[in-house]
Design a protein around this motif. Structure first.
Motif, short mmCIF file in Angstrom:
data_model
loop_
_atom_site.label_atom_id
_atom_site.label_comp_id
_atom_site.label_asym_id
_atom_site.label_seq_id
_atom_site.Cartn_x
_atom_site.Cartn_y
_atom_site.Cartn_z
N SER A 1 35.38 48.57 33.87
CA SER A 1 36.22 47.39 33.71
C SER A 1 36.49 46.67 35.02
O SER A 1 36.85 47.30 36.02
CB SER A 1 37.55 47.78 33.06
OG SER A 1 37.34 48.25 31.74
N ASP A 2 36.34 45.36 34.97
CA ASP A 2 36.75 44.50 36.09
C ASP A 2 38.26 44.28 36.00
O ASP A 2 38.79 43.99 34.93
CB ASP A 2 36.03 43.15 36.01
CG ASP A 2 36.56 42.16 37.03
OD1 ASP A 2 36.12 42.21 38.18
OD2 ASP A 2 37.43 41.35 36.65
N TYR A 3 38.93 44.44 37.15
CA TYR A 3 40.38 44.23 37.15
C TYR A 3 40.74 43.30 38.29
O TYR A 3 40.88 43.71 39.44
CB TYR A 3 41.11 45.56 37.28
CG TYR A 3 42.58 45.49 36.93
CD1 TYR A 3 42.98 45.22 35.62
CD2 TYR A 3 43.56 45.67 37.90
CE1 TYR A 3 44.32 45.15 35.28
CE2 TYR A 3 44.91 45.60 37.57
CZ TYR A 3 45.28 45.33 36.26
OH TYR A 3 46.62 45.25 35.93
N ALA B 1 41.00 54.45 34.10
CA ALA B 1 40.15 53.34 33.69
C ALA B 1 38.68 53.72 33.54
O ALA B 1 37.94 53.06 32.80
CB ALA B 1 40.27 52.20 34.69
N TYR C 1 40.58 41.00 31.03
CA TYR C 1 41.76 40.15 31.20
C TYR C 1 41.42 38.87 31.95
O TYR C 1 40.79 38.91 33.00
CB TYR C 1 42.86 40.90 31.94
CG TYR C 1 43.15 42.26 31.34
CD1 TYR C 1 43.61 42.37 30.03
CD2 TYR C 1 42.95 43.42 32.08
CE1 TYR C 1 43.87 43.61 29.47
CE2 TYR C 1 43.21 44.66 31.52
CZ TYR C 1 43.67 44.75 30.22
OH TYR C 1 43.91 45.97 29.66
N GLN D 1 47.20 40.10 30.09
CA GLN D 1 47.24 41.55 29.98
C GLN D 1 48.61 42.04 29.50
O GLN D 1 48.70 42.90 28.62
CB GLN D 1 46.91 42.22 31.31
CG GLN D 1 46.88 43.75 31.19
CD GLN D 1 46.79 44.47 32.52
OE1 GLN D 1 46.97 43.87 33.57
NE2 GLN D 1 46.50 45.75 32.47
N HIS E 1 44.39 47.32 43.35
CA HIS E 1 44.02 47.10 41.96
C HIS E 1 44.35 48.33 41.12
O HIS E 1 44.87 48.22 40.00
CB HIS E 1 42.52 46.80 41.85
CG HIS E 1 42.07 45.61 42.62
ND1 HIS E 1 41.90 45.63 43.99
CD2 HIS E 1 41.76 44.35 42.22
CE1 HIS E 1 41.48 44.44 44.40
NE2 HIS E 1 41.40 43.65 43.35
N TYR F 1 47.13 48.49 38.09
CA TYR F 1 46.64 48.94 36.79
C TYR F 1 47.45 50.14 36.29
O TYR F 1 47.86 50.19 35.12
CB TYR F 1 45.16 49.30 36.89
CG TYR F 1 44.57 49.79 35.59
CD1 TYR F 1 44.10 48.88 34.64
CD2 TYR F 1 44.46 51.14 35.30
CE1 TYR F 1 43.57 49.31 33.44
CE2 TYR F 1 43.93 51.59 34.10
CZ TYR F 1 43.48 50.67 33.18
OH TYR F 1 42.95 51.11 31.98
#
Length: 271
Positions: free
Chosen positions: A120-122, A132, A176, A182, A232, A236
């Motif tokens: 996943s890109d966050y 994640a 997101y 989100q 990040h 998260y």
């Protein structure tokens, strides 16, 4: 899309979508190796349907009744028994595509379904640690032996009767568009999960209210090394811990017959 071959099983890609004009094009492009692409759209107000049709997908429209039921409907509309299920914010990575093509050309030997990691890109960085990743999901399977079963409409998961193998490579995920999205999504999921658990007889406790969010944070950020993803990973971990807190509070309020949400017709058929 590839023409079906008599020497290998054909694969249908199945996607659900709602107002995904900015993301569905890349998703469809990553599925060009499939023999068919089915998109079930819940009456988008943007160009989602137009973009999907231009890419060669077969588009069906259906009112949104829940994530699980929408995905199962898409699987049932496929022309082929082997299905690859994606959300519009996901793409098949190069290594994963190679893995899928290999097992397909081998006839999907000795497995009813295949699981693979989701990356996943966050907010500009791919999360490779913590809660994640690898986040393995079962998305490629023989629908004659499984599907999107059960009654839970959120945090839905496919299951099969038979062995499940793991494929190398990542399903690339862009979940997101903004922090606001989100937070709204996690609050909506918390409500849906609290309602589901309450209906099944689960109840919140003071220990769950106090300890569960802290455990979710420390498990992901410390024990599973989420700190290696920099700020990040920290943000998260905090947001995911807050999801656990929201769910516990809502379950507590339901038990005490208090309202937790006002009726709304909006939804987001995302991952």
């Amino acid at each position: 899309m590839h023409a079906s071959s008599t020497h290998r099983p054909a694969v249908s890609a199945c996607i659900i979508a709602f107002n995904e004009a900015d993301r569905i094009g890349d998703c469809l492009a990553s599925l060009a190796f499939c023999d068919e692409i089915v998109v079930v759209d819940s009456f988008s107000g943007d160009r989602t349907v137009e973009i999907a049709q231009a890419a060669g997908a077969r588009v069906l429209q259906r009112p949104f009744e829940g994530y699980r039921s929408q995905k199962q409907y898409a699987v049932e509309q496929a022309r082929h028994d082997w299905v690859l299920c994606l959300d519009a914010d996901e793409r098949v990575g190069d290594e994963l595509r190679a893995s899928i093509l290999r097992v397909r050309d081998e006839g999907f030997p000795s497995a009813a379904g295949y699981r693979f990691a989701r990356l996943s890109d966050y907010f500009g960085r791919f999360l490779r640690h913590g809660n994640a990743y690898p986040d393995r999901v079962l998305r490629l399977f023989d629908r004659r032996r499984g599907g999107w079963r059960g009654t839970r409409e959120v945090h839905e998961a496919a299951s099969v009767d038979g062995p499940v193998a793991v494929l190398a490579g990542d399903l690339i995920h862009y979940p997101y568009r903004s922090l606001e999205q989100q937070l709204a999504k996690t609050q909506r999921y918390a409500r849906m999960m609290a309602e589901h658990e309450f209906a099944r007889g689960k109840r919140a406790t003071l220990a769950k209210l106090i300890l569960s969010p802290a455990w979710r944070f420390w498990r992901g950020y410390i024990l599973r090394a989420g700190f290696l993803d920099g700020w990040h990973g920290l943000v998260y971990a905090y947001v995911r811990a807050n999801y656990v807190r929201q769910k516990a509070i809502m379950l507590w309020l339901l038990e005490h017959r208090q309202p937790i949400a006002t009726p709304t017709a909006s939804h987001d058929a995302r991952d």
